[in-house]
Design an enzyme around this catalytic site. Structure first.
Site, mmCIF file in Angstrom:
data_model
loop_
_atom_site.group_PDB
_atom_site.id
_atom_site.type_symbol
_atom_site.label_atom_id
_atom_site.label_comp_id
_atom_site.label_asym_id
_atom_site.label_seq_id
_atom_site.Cartn_x
_atom_site.Cartn_y
_atom_site.Cartn_z
ATOM 1 C CB ILE A 33 -0.952 0.008 1.214
ATOM 2 C CG1 ILE A 33 -1.902 -1.188 1.159
ATOM 3 C CG2 ILE A 33 -1.759 1.309 1.250
ATOM 4 C CD1 ILE A 33 -2.813 -1.286 2.369
ATOM 5 C CG ASP A 84 14.998 0.088 11.571
ATOM 6 O OD1 ASP A 84 13.777 0.000 11.854
ATOM 7 O OD2 ASP A 84 15.824 -0.769 11.915
ATOM 8 C CB SER A 171 -7.464 -2.238 9.509
ATOM 9 O OG SER A 171 -8.186 -3.427 9.686
ATOM 10 C CE1 TYR A 183 -3.844 -5.582 11.013
ATOM 11 C CE2 TYR A 183 -6.146 -5.687 11.676
ATOM 12 C CZ TYR A 183 -5.176 -5.334 10.758
ATOM 13 O OH TYR A 183 -5.556 -4.731 9.589
ATOM 14 C CE LYS A 187 -3.607 -1.856 11.188
ATOM 15 N NZ LYS A 187 -2.628 -0.950 10.536
ATOM 16 C CB THR A 218 0.395 -6.143 -0.267
ATOM 17 O OG1 THR A 218 0.421 -7.215 0.698
ATOM 18 C CG2 THR A 218 -0.482 -5.017 0.278
#
Length: 326
Positions: A33, A84, A171, A183, A187, A218
């Protein structure tokens, strides 16, 4: 010459020079993305700083130099910066470089850098207590903490100029369970960050939004799906966007003179495409999880979906009501 659809040609012409004179940063732009967003911002006329850990080509097509070359082939301007995003000093150096080279101008920041795609697939069938506790850091160090740090430095440039747009790539996992616990928490925090930062930036005319793409195939996702075609994740990605669809969305947001009216909100790529009147680069409009028709199609009820009018949408307040408990 690459084949294009009428929709693709029309959208490309419309986006050309929409962001001329703008300066943008897209983190994590070697692939996926982030690369798609950088390509679209560059094609729309912005000078785009792209970041990632891989600067030179490695034969995999996922380096900053290769992304920069593609942006320039489309007529855009690109500055690749090896960074990084787990190292605070690298992040500070990035924004110091922009301060020097652009005389302090920064118009768009896209917080996209993310580290945990591989880990998410590898831990797909594990509960949170079965995962190594360090998995939290894999998911949320670059994917959350870094977003905040980048936003701090970006705001220091945008506030004095009284304009700017910061976008967190988030998301629907911030609203309901998706993939795993770490996760979803990350988000949800990205969404809350956008809301609270927008509150403090409002008087300085700097917008901060959280953008929800739909499922996106992706390079990494495509590879994992090929290995696990019957997995739960494969069902999620059955109806997906190209990596550049989010980029077209951000171009329109950055060019919107009324963007402050959207600041602090969660915005969905598919709904913004409908509002601004654009399609994906293949001329298609991805499925919209807010419409009853598309939600049924996503769940496999294609026959029933065919009879449902496309204008029937699930209200945002209803989604929030059924996914939270008080």
């Amino acid at each position: 010459m690459q084949n294009t659809t009428p929709g693709e040609n029309e959208n490309s012409c419309r986006l050309s020079n929409m962001l001329s004179g703008k300066v943008a940063v897209v983190t994590g732009a070697t692939r996926g993305i982030g690369k798609g967003i950088a390509l679209q911002l560059g094609e729309a006329g912005a000078t785009v700083y792209i970041t990632g850990r891989t600067l030179k080509p490695t034969g995999k097509g996922t380096s900053l130099m290769e992304c920069a070359e593609e942006i320039e082939k489309r007529g855009g301007k690109c500055v690749p910066v090896q960074c990084d995003h787990e190292k605070d000093e690298n992040i500070k150096a990035l924004f110091d470089q922009i301060q020097r080279e652009q005389d302090g101008q920064l118009d768009i920041l896209v917080n996209n850098a993310y580290k945990a795609v591989t880990g998410i697939f590898e831990n797909e069938n594990k509960k949170f207590w079965q995962q190594d506790p360090g998995f939290w850091d894999d998911v949320n160090n670059v994917g959350l903490r870094n977003h905040y740090i980048c936003s701090v430095y970006a705001a220091r440039l945008m506030v004095p100029q009284k304009k700017g747009l910061i976008v967190n790539i988030s998301s629907p996992g911030g609203l309901r369970y998706l993939f795993n616990v770490a996760y979803g928490i990350g988000k949800a925090a990205c969404d809350r960050m956008a809301a609270d930062c927008a509150h403090e930036l409002k008087k300085d005319n700097v917008a901060f939004i959280s953008l929800w793409p739909g499922p996106v195939k992706t390079e990494l996702v495509t590879g994992f799906l090929a290995e696990r075609p019957t997995s739960k994740s494969a069902q999620v990605f059955a109806h997906s966007e190209t990596v550049e669809f989010s980029g077209r969305t951000i171009v329109h947001l950055a060019a919107d003179p009324n963007i402050m009216q959207k600041s602090g909100r969660i915005l969905c790529t598919c709904l913004l495409a409908e509002e601004y009147g654009f399609t994906d680069i293949d001329g298609q409009v991805p499925l919209n999880f807010r419409t009853v028709k598309d939600m049924l199609a996503m769940r496999g009820y294609t026959g029933l979906a065919a009879w449902i009018p496309s204008f029937l949408k699930i209200p945002g307040w209803l989604l929030a009501a059924v996914t939270h408990k008080f």
